[in-house]
Design a protein around this motif. Structure first.
Motif, PDB file in Angstrom:
ATOM      1  N   ASN A 289       0.825  -1.208   0.000  1.00 15.39           N
ATOM      2  CA  ASN A 289       0.000   0.000   0.000  1.00 15.39           C
ATOM      3  C   ASN A 289       0.859   1.258   0.000  1.00 15.39           C
ATOM      4  O   ASN A 289       0.469   2.279   0.585  1.00 15.39           O
TER       5      ASN A 289
ATOM      6  N   ASN B 116       1.338   3.304  -2.254  1.00 14.01           N
ATOM      7  CA  ASN B 116       0.758   4.388  -3.039  1.00 14.01           C
ATOM      8  C   ASN B 116      -0.369   5.112  -2.311  1.00 14.01           C
ATOM      9  O   ASN B 116      -0.942   6.060  -2.863  1.00 14.01           O
ATOM     10  N   LEU B 117      -0.710   4.669  -1.120  1.00 13.97           N
ATOM     11  CA  LEU B 117      -1.773   5.324  -0.371  1.00 13.97           C
ATOM     12  C   LEU B 117      -1.330   6.727   0.064  1.00 13.97           C
ATOM     13  O   LEU B 117      -0.182   6.923   0.485  1.00 13.97           O
TER      14      LEU B 117
ATOM     15  N   LEU C 165       0.751   0.349   7.683  1.00 10.75           N
ATOM     16  CA  LEU C 165      -0.085   0.537   6.494  1.00 10.75           C
ATOM     17  C   LEU C 165       0.436  -0.263   5.306  1.00 10.75           C
ATOM     18  O   LEU C 165      -0.355  -0.791   4.512  1.00 10.75           O
ATOM     19  N   ALA C 166       1.755  -0.328   5.158  1.00 12.19           N
ATOM     20  CA  ALA C 166       2.369  -1.029   4.016  1.00 12.19           C
ATOM     21  C   ALA C 166       3.475  -1.941   4.531  1.00 12.19           C
ATOM     22  O   ALA C 166       4.662  -1.593   4.444  1.00 12.19           O
TER      23      ALA C 166
END
Length: 204
Positions: free
Chosen positions: A100, A102-103, A135-136
């Motif tokens: 993620n 690119n969030l 998150l990633a």
């Protein structure tokens, strides 16, 4: 004077015979044929019999005693268990390409953490990079900066651990090189010759 008698034609009356048939003298010209009734067909009526439809009888197959036995699965052998464990470990070691990174929230946390790191706010920077890593988890950047924060906080073992976790998810050669440099620095801070040698071999 002699008178000649005139000839008078006398019409003959029909003669009725004994069987009540009439004979008018013209029977020879037009004989009357006796009435013959039509013959009735004596052939029996043809009856078309409908073919009866025969349905097949259902057959019930009774399983034999051998077929009715429940076959229990055989337990895997030791070699099969070892092979499965080896395959599972290989699959876990493969880095996933899905992350993620690119969030927008991830990018904001990384930018904030870098500013905090440059300003010397190590605790706040570590918190921002840790939130970004959650998150990633398959992104290498949070592990790289977390290892740098650990070096600045004089935590070489934690720095080495974060760098190795970054290696497990990274597929880029440049990232590998940067992470091995951090591992080398952490090995030097620990005075650990094994880690130093491993890092030096990886950097060649």
């Amino acid at each position: 004077m002699t008178t000649k008698p005139t000839s008078t034609s006398v019409s003959q009356m029909p003669v009725i015979n004994d069987d009540n048939s009439i004979n008018d003298g013209s029977a020879n010209d037009h004989p009357i044929e006796p009435y013959v009734p039509p013959k009735q067909s004596t052939a029996p009526d043809t009856v078309v019999e409908q073919a009866s439809v025969q349905y097949p009888r259902p057959t019930t197959t009774i399983p034999s005693r051998d077929d009715a036995k429940i076959q229990l699965p055989t337990p895997p052998s030791r070699n099969e268990l070892l092979e499965r464990a080896r395959q599972n470990s290989q699959q876990r070691s493969r880095p996933s390409t899905v992350n993620n990174s690119n969030l927008p929230a991830f990018k904001n946390l990384m930018q904030t953490g870098i500013k905090q790191l440059k300003s010397g706010n190590l605790t706040a920077a570590e918190s921002s990079f840790t939130r970004a890593q959650r998150l990633a988890p398959k992104s290498v950047e949070p592990y790289f900066y977390l290892s740098q924060v650990a070096l600045k906080k004089n935590q070489p073992r934690k720095a080495e651990a974060m760098a190795r976790r970054g290696l497990s998810v990274s597929t880029d050669a440049n990232h590998h090189h940067s992470l091995w440099q951090i591992i080398l620095r952490s090995g030097q801070m620990q005075n650990n010759p094994r880690v130093i040698k491993e890092a030096q071999q990886a950097l060649r």
